[in-house]
Design a protein around this motif. Structure first.
Motif: not given
Length: 282
Positions: A108-109, A114-115, A143-144, A150-152
């Motif tokens: 579940e993305p 922070s992963g 995952t994100h 995504t931006n991080a």
């Protein structure tokens, strides 16, 4: 890059969300400390490093840069060396699944944590900003798949790229990131770092701007308190490529880093192969 990332991760793991008094007392770089609540042995790295290994292996192995190939790598790297340090739900998820296809079906993305950022630094070896952004985005969305998550990840990958390719002084890193990734990356971070990925990245940018040595950088990352293993992993991976930052990590931390099958020696060899991908300026 990878050895420094792992030192930051393993050292920071002893202080993750620890009380400020514990950080003030023990953050002196003389040794790895045991976390007051967690079971991770001093000198052992966590998910930040293990997932960065997966990304680095995908790069040096010239794997297709697809969600399926990357998910397969995430699963394989975890299965060969299961370790604590992952978020409990994600650890249970990795224990339960057996393939990249199953990973993609079941994940579940929707996370903003922070992963995706903690594992993005190796992507900085690619030669252009556009390629770094594209590859960091693809891996993050597995995952994100949120703008913040995504931006991080993109920002963390570009941090490493900025230093590896000598794109400017470290004082301008935040402005460089703001030119390419939505976010207030140049705004100095203050106080405890919580779980969102952009928080760790902003704290890492701040620590890099304030530090002239890797030792000072590591202490600064941990002094924020909170999710400091991730801050340190992101910052030290980037700082390892900076000509403005003296590479003076204490030998005690380097040599006391775990050195099992995927420990310090393996990381150093993988590092050499990864950094060989950096193209010399024309």
């Amino acid at each position: 890059m990878l050895v420094e990332l792992a030192v930051g991760d393993a050292y920071g793991a002893g202080f993750e969300y620890a009380d400020r008094e514990v950080v003030a007392r023990d953050n002196d770089l003389t040794r790895y400390v045991r976390h007051p609540r967690h079971r991770i042995a001093p000198g052992r790295y966590t998910d930040d490093t293990q997932m960065s290994i997966a990304i680095a292996e995908a790069i040096v192995g010239d794997l297709p840069w697809t969600p399926l190939a990357l998910a397969e790598k995430f699963v394989a790297v975890f299965k060969r060396d299961p370790r604590e340090g992952y978020a409990a739900r994600f650890y249970d998820f990795l224990q339960r699944i057996s393939s990249g296809e199953e990973f993609l079906r079941a994940i579940e993305p929707a996370s903003e944590k922070s992963g995706a950022a903690m594992r993005a630094a190796p992507i900085g070896v690619f030669p252009t900003v556009a390629e770094v952004i594209s590859r960091a985005t693809i891996q993050a969305r597995i995952t994100h798949d949120t703008p913040a998550g995504t931006n991080a990840a993109v920002a963390a990958a570009l941090m490493a790229h900025y230093f590896l390719y000598r794109l400017g002084p470290k004082r301008e890193l935040g402005a460089f990131l703001e030119a390419h990734v939505p976010g207030e990356w140049a705004q100095p971070w203050q106080g405890k770092v919580k779980s969102k990925g952009w928080m760790s990245v902003r704290a890492a940018v701040t620590a890099l701007a304030e530090s002239a040595t890797m030792s000072a950088l590591l202490r600064r990352c941990v002094a924020f308190t909170g999710d400091v293993d991730t801050v340190a992993a992101i910052a030290l991976a980037a700082g390892a490529g900076s000509i403005e930052i003296a590479q003076d990590l204490p030998e005690a931390l380097v040599w006391q880093l775990e050195d099992g099958p995927y420990g310090r020696s393996y990381l150093a060899d993988l590092d050499r192969r990864l950094l060989a991908r950096v193209r010399a300026p024309s």
